[in-house]
Write an enzyme that holds these catalytic residues in place. Structure first.
Site, PDB file in Angstrom:
ATOM      1  N   HIS A  76      -9.443  22.605  64.876  1.00 32.82           N
ATOM      2  CA  HIS A  76      -8.535  23.301  66.121  1.00 32.82           C
ATOM      3  C   HIS A  76      -9.621  23.413  67.203  1.00 32.82           C
ATOM      4  O   HIS A  76     -10.283  24.497  67.224  1.00 32.82           O
ATOM      5  CB  HIS A  76      -7.824  24.328  65.560  1.00 32.82           C
ATOM      6  CG  HIS A  76      -6.813  24.597  66.684  1.00 32.82           C
ATOM      7  ND1 HIS A  76      -6.566  25.704  67.511  1.00 32.82           N
ATOM      8  CD2 HIS A  76      -5.803  23.670  67.432  1.00 32.82           C
ATOM      9  CE1 HIS A  76      -5.845  25.762  68.441  1.00 32.82           C
ATOM     10  NE2 HIS A  76      -5.258  24.640  68.399  1.00 32.82           N
ATOM     11  N   GLU A 111     -11.679  26.145  65.111  1.00 34.41           N
ATOM     12  CA  GLU A 111     -11.300  26.457  64.187  1.00 34.41           C
ATOM     13  C   GLU A 111     -11.437  25.618  62.986  1.00 34.41           C
ATOM     14  O   GLU A 111     -10.959  24.562  63.195  1.00 34.41           O
ATOM     15  CB  GLU A 111      -9.857  27.112  64.408  1.00 34.41           C
ATOM     16  CG  GLU A 111      -9.757  28.393  65.383  1.00 34.41           C
ATOM     17  CD  GLU A 111      -8.301  28.854  65.465  1.00 34.41           C
ATOM     18  OE1 GLU A 111      -8.127  30.142  65.452  1.00 34.41           O
ATOM     19  OE2 GLU A 111      -7.412  28.175  65.680  1.00 34.41           O
ATOM     20  N   SER A 153      -1.926  22.112  66.750  1.00 31.96           N
ATOM     21  CA  SER A 153      -1.969  23.310  67.456  1.00 31.96           C
ATOM     22  C   SER A 153      -0.875  24.216  66.389  1.00 31.96           C
ATOM     23  O   SER A 153      -0.779  25.282  66.399  1.00 31.96           O
ATOM     24  CB  SER A 153      -1.645  23.592  68.725  1.00 31.96           C
ATOM     25  OG  SER A 153      -2.744  22.955  69.459  1.00 31.96           O
ATOM     26  N   ASN A 182      -4.389  31.599  68.222  1.00 34.00           N
ATOM     27  CA  ASN A 182      -2.949  31.497  69.144  1.00 34.00           C
ATOM     28  C   ASN A 182      -2.082  32.515  68.366  1.00 34.00           C
ATOM     29  O   ASN A 182      -1.049  32.888  68.975  1.00 34.00           O
ATOM     30  CB  ASN A 182      -2.759  30.062  68.745  1.00 34.00           C
ATOM     31  CG  ASN A 182      -3.275  29.204  69.711  1.00 34.00           C
ATOM     32  OD1 ASN A 182      -3.735  29.641  70.740  1.00 34.00           O
ATOM     33  ND2 ASN A 182      -2.953  27.707  69.666  1.00 34.00           N
TER      34      ASN A 182
HETATM   35  N1  LIG Z   1      -3.974  20.993  75.364  1.00 35.50           N
HETATM   36  C1  LIG Z   1      -4.470  21.806  74.753  1.00 35.50           C
HETATM   37  O1  LIG Z   1      -4.789  23.092  75.168  1.00 35.50           O
HETATM   38  C2  LIG Z   1      -4.772  21.840  73.122  1.00 35.50           C
HETATM   39  C3  LIG Z   1      -5.504  22.717  72.352  1.00 35.50           C
HETATM   40  C4  LIG Z   1      -5.615  22.524  71.099  1.00 35.50           C
HETATM   41  C5  LIG Z   1      -4.967  21.550  70.431  1.00 35.50           C
HETATM   42  N2  LIG Z   1      -4.219  20.705  71.068  1.00 35.50           N
HETATM   43  C6  LIG Z   1      -3.609  19.683  70.433  1.00 35.50           C
HETATM   44  O2  LIG Z   1      -4.034  18.261  70.598  1.00 35.50           O
HETATM   45  C7  LIG Z   1      -3.491  17.230  70.488  1.00 35.50           C
HETATM   46  C8  LIG Z   1      -3.592  16.350  71.871  1.00 35.50           C
HETATM   47  O3  LIG Z   1      -3.322  17.057  72.947  1.00 35.50           O
HETATM   48  P1  LIG Z   1      -3.600  16.606  74.395  1.00 35.50           P
HETATM   49  O4  LIG Z   1      -3.220  17.795  75.365  1.00 35.50           O
HETATM   50  O5  LIG Z   1      -4.778  15.985  74.524  1.00 35.50           O
HETATM   51  O6  LIG Z   1      -2.437  15.558  74.627  1.00 35.50           O
HETATM   52  P2  LIG Z   1      -2.130  14.204  75.677  1.00 35.50           P
HETATM   53  O7  LIG Z   1      -0.961  13.833  75.769  1.00 35.50           O
HETATM   54  O8  LIG Z   1      -3.223  14.536  76.839  1.00 35.50           O
HETATM   55  O9  LIG Z   1      -2.898  13.093  74.796  1.00 35.50           O
HETATM   56  C9  LIG Z   1      -2.630  12.516  73.805  1.00 35.50           C
HETATM   57  C10 LIG Z   1      -3.124  10.992  73.790  1.00 35.50           C
HETATM   58  O10 LIG Z   1      -2.846  10.455  72.429  1.00 35.50           O
HETATM   59  C11 LIG Z   1      -2.387   9.085  72.539  1.00 35.50           C
HETATM   60  N3  LIG Z   1      -1.682   8.615  71.338  1.00 35.50           N
HETATM   61  C12 LIG Z   1      -0.345   9.052  71.092  1.00 35.50           C
HETATM   62  N4  LIG Z   1      -0.036   8.350  69.862  1.00 35.50           N
HETATM   63  C13 LIG Z   1      -0.981   7.755  69.526  1.00 35.50           C
HETATM   64  C14 LIG Z   1      -1.396   7.112  68.372  1.00 35.50           C
HETATM   65  N5  LIG Z   1      -0.531   6.871  67.168  1.00 35.50           N
HETATM   66  N6  LIG Z   1      -2.681   6.311  68.188  1.00 35.50           N
HETATM   67  C15 LIG Z   1      -3.692   6.640  69.007  1.00 35.50           C
HETATM   68  N7  LIG Z   1      -3.392   7.441  70.208  1.00 35.50           N
HETATM   69  C16 LIG Z   1      -2.178   8.035  70.370  1.00 35.50           C
HETATM   70  C17 LIG Z   1      -1.645   9.120  73.864  1.00 35.50           C
HETATM   71  O11 LIG Z   1      -1.773   7.936  74.365  1.00 35.50           O
HETATM   72  C18 LIG Z   1      -2.405   9.805  74.625  1.00 35.50           C
HETATM   73  O12 LIG Z   1      -3.498   9.480  75.448  1.00 35.50           O
HETATM   74  C19 LIG Z   1      -2.091  17.807  70.125  1.00 35.50           C
HETATM   75  O13 LIG Z   1      -1.848  17.947  68.802  1.00 35.50           O
HETATM   76  C20 LIG Z   1      -2.333  19.060  70.855  1.00 35.50           C
HETATM   77  O14 LIG Z   1      -1.249  20.291  70.203  1.00 35.50           O
HETATM   78  C21 LIG Z   1      -4.055  20.788  72.504  1.00 35.50           C
END
Ligand SMILES: NC(=O)c1ccc[n+]([C@@H]2O[C@H](COP(=O)([O-])OP(=O)(O)OC[C@H]3O[C@@H](n4cnc5c(N)ncnc54)[C@H](O)[C@@H]3O)[C@@H](O)[C@H]2O)c1
Length: 679
Positions: free
Chosen positions: A141, A153, A120, A191
């Protein structure tokens, strides 16, 4: 066209599990990888729970849940990603973690696998550079919740190849996403204005302009949304808002940096307390401030070439569920007012300058014009895309006019050997804008409807008669006017997701853009009546069996099918053909001599009474006047040249739109079942 056989997702958290779920829901096998088995299981558990909720809400059947889960392979073994077409990374928002992961994926994955990041706040290019395949690297995204929010996106960085963009757009389409193309810039498109919206709420509170309840209400009114900024922050997490504003502030300047109060609230680790009644006397000022910020930022990002005005609006409407996009809001409140609220923001925040785009539009003194129809010429084929996915590409005056202009351009282009019509997003074209009809009827302006329909007919006749071959690519739902547009093309390529239906008689009118006429030429007046009177749905397989679809192919073979059609020359569109067994009983039931009984609610002689009973039940929900006029039109059209037959269809429009049933049917769409009175 590229093919998508399977997709990988890394990270089984909130986003990763949701992305994997959506991909599997749409029928594509997906590999979901996380670091530990317990994280994988947690992700699978989340998917199962959400699907189960879907069963309770009757979105899925229980057996579908098992099929969907069967398509998700959860594992800690990264080698399982070796052969997927695309890997979507959704791990922690940590630069080092993501960079290391992409280096690892680059080693493991096949050379043609595309790597994608769902970051993000970082630049896509920063991770692309870490791999040996920057040309096969893209940003995808998603929006929370990724199994429910349709927006995606698609973010190429400077080095992403056109093939990678094309394959990413195809993958998006195949898992039910509406994509907008966005430049690799801070906050991407949505965003970029959504985060300042949240931040501005905190700033207004900090200044004492109004209390939380008033600012909350002002935010809802400014964009006609169900949740205001404070509730949104409570739901998604205040730290995320602070983090996002900090990144934007660092990249774009002080205007975007988080308010002190926002940071303080994060440190308190408490949600915003939304209580009390809004103060009406302060609402207008709050609305102006929110609009000033969001409209100004939207104009700035378009100015910088981050996204088009149409994609920016789409991002707001699909991703954030605003009723109108920022540019549509500017048109609604008027450009002078939009200029005034943005100017107030420029005065308040000296590092925010009036965007040139708005300056220009203000000088022009005209509303923004939107492009709903795109034209791209590739390898001798002109692709005309109806690009209004937020409205399922529905036809209105502007769309039809632009369609005509794009078709003119394509026909005049010496490179063009064929013109393909397609719809952006999941649908081909879902009919005409119902609102337009309702407004015209209420304003006593039925002649405008007739004039609009006449223009539509002229365009469809040109498409049908053009010297340049015209092909409809029916790879999604089409209804009414959309089915009529597809039928007007000289050939029709369908994918299994393609479909047609004529729901008009169920909303008090009849198919008025040549649908009955062209169906009758394809499959005979009997079946044309059956489909028009009952609204029965034609699947892609039905269209092929009936000889309406020239080709039925999987999405990956569309390009090849189009090339082979162009090479084969003009098809004999209305050639004589046998009626498939499946449809014979309906053709017999709707024979001219039997229709009067059907219209009188009686089972005609010589037909299967059970089947006739079902058909009569369906006809019972239709507007009787519409069905009667449709019947007369089909009968009178037989044997006439095309243009004379079209005139008959146009002739009855004033009658049908003047009925009480037309107003009832059109104004109840999507709300309740209409009650027809037969007048
Ligand atoms: N939450 C939102 O609204 C949103 C929206 C768009 C994008 N994002 C992006 O999506 C991504 C994930 O966000 P999230 O909210 O799902 O996070 P989250 O913390 O819920 O999940 C992340 C997962 O990734 C795993 N992980 C970490 N390092 C790893 C690796 N090296 N290999 C494999 N798995 C690994 C973790 O164990 C965890 O299960 C981030 O980059 C975030 O910025 C989030």
């Amino acid at each position: 066209m590229a093919q998508i056989k399977s997709i990988g997702v890394v990270g089984a958290g909130n986003m990763g599990s949701g992305i994997a779920q959506k991909i599997a829901q749409e029928g594509i096998p997906v590999v979901m990888v996380d670091l530990k088995e317990e994280f994988v299981q947690r992700g699978l558990g989340t998917i199962r729970r959400l699907l189960q909720e879907g069963v309770e809400r009757k979105l899925f059947k229980p057996e579908q849940v098992e099929q969907i889960l069967g398509r998700v392979k959860g594992t800690t073994d990264f080698k399982a990603l070796a052969d997927v077409d695309i890997v979507i990374e959704a791990v922690f928002e940590d630069k080092q973690v993501k960079a290391d992961l992409f280096k690892q994926l680059d080693r493991i994955c096949a050379p043609d696998t595309i790597l994608a990041t769902n970051t993000s706040s970082f630049y896509v290019r920063e991770f692309a550079e870490k791999t040996s395949r920057p040309d096969r690297f893209v940003g995808l995204h998603y929006f929370y919740h990724p199994a429910k929010n349709r927006l995606l996106e698609v973010i190429p960085h400077g080095g992403t190849s056109p093939q990678t963009i094309e394959k990413s757009l195809l993958a998006a389409k195949l898992h039910g996403k509406t994509s907008i193309l966005v430049k690799d810039a801070p906050g991407f498109a949505v965003n970029r204005f959504f985060v300042p919206f949240l931040n501005e709420a905190a700033r207004m509170l900090e200044e004492g302009l109004a209390d939380i309840a008033t600012i909350e209400e002002g935010g809802k009114r400014a964009f006609r949304i169900g949740m205001g900024p404070f509730e949104l922050m409570n739901v998604t997490g205040i730290p995320i808002a602070v983090h996002a504003a900090t990144t934007l502030g660092n990249e774009l300047g002080a205007f975007y940096a988080p308010a002190a109060l926002l940071k303080a609230q994060m440190e308190k680790k408490a949600n915003w307390k939304i209580e009390g009644q809004p103060d009406e006397s302060k609402l207008a000022a709050v609305v102006d401030r929110f609009q000033g910020v969001c409209l100004g930022v939207a104009a700035a990002l378009v100015d910088e070439g981050v996204a088009s005005i149409e994609d920016t609006d789409r991002g707001a409407k699909i991703g954030l569920r605003w009723v109108l996009g920022p540019f549509e809001i500017m048109n609604r409140i008027g450009i002078p007012k939009a200029y005034e609220v943005v100017q107030a923001i420029c005065r308040k925040y000296p590092d925010f300058r009036m965007p040139g785009l708005l300056e220009k539009q203000h000088a022009l003194g005209k509303p923004f014009e939107f492009s709903f129809v795109d034209l791209a010429v590739k390898d001798g084929v002109a692709w005309i895309t109806l690009n209004r996915p937020e409205a399922m590409n529905a036809l209105n005056e502007a769309v039809v006019a632009q369609l005509g202009r794009r078709f003119d351009e394509a026909e005049a282009d010496p490179r063009v050997k064929a013109v393909v019509f397609q719809g952006a997003g999941k649908a081909f074209v879902a009919g005409a804008d119902i609102r337009y009809f309702v407004d015209k009827i209420k304003a006593g302006r039925i002649p405008d409807i007739v004039a609009f329909t006449r223009k539509g007919h002229e365009l469809l006749l040109r498409i049908e008669e053009s010297k340049t071959p015209t092909i409809a690519l029916l790879d999604g739902l089409s209804l009414g006017g959309g089915s009529e547009l597809a039928l007007a093309c000289q050939a029709l390529v369908a994918t299994p997701a393609g479909s047609m239906a004529f729901p008009e008689t169920g909303i008090g009118i009849y198919p008025g853009l040549g649908g009955m006429l062209r169906m009758a030429r394809h499959v005979g007046p009997e079946l044309a009546k059956y489909f028009a009177f009952t609204g029965a749905y034609l699947t892609a397989a039905d269209l092929q069996a009936l000889g309406i679809a020239t080709r039925l192919v999987p999405p990956a073979e569309v390009d090849a099918a189009i090339r082979s059609l162009v090479a084969a020359g003009r098809p004999d569109k209305y050639r004589a053909r046998a009626t498939p067994e499946k449809f014979k009983p309906f053709a017999e039931m709707f024979a001219k001599g039997r229709v009067p009984d059907l219209l009188a609610g009686k089972v005609p002689d010589g037909v299967n009474p059970e089947l006739a009973g079902k058909v009569l039940k369906t006809l019972g929900y239709k507007a009787p006047v519409a069905v009667r006029i449709a019947n007369e039109i089909v009968d009178r059209q037989q044997g006439l040249p095309m243009r004379a037959a079209v005139e008959i269809e146009l002739e009855r429009l004033p009658d049908i739109f003047a009925t009480a049933d037309a107003l009832e049917g059109l104004s109840t769409v999507g709300r309740r079942r209409p009650e027809f009175k037969g007048q």
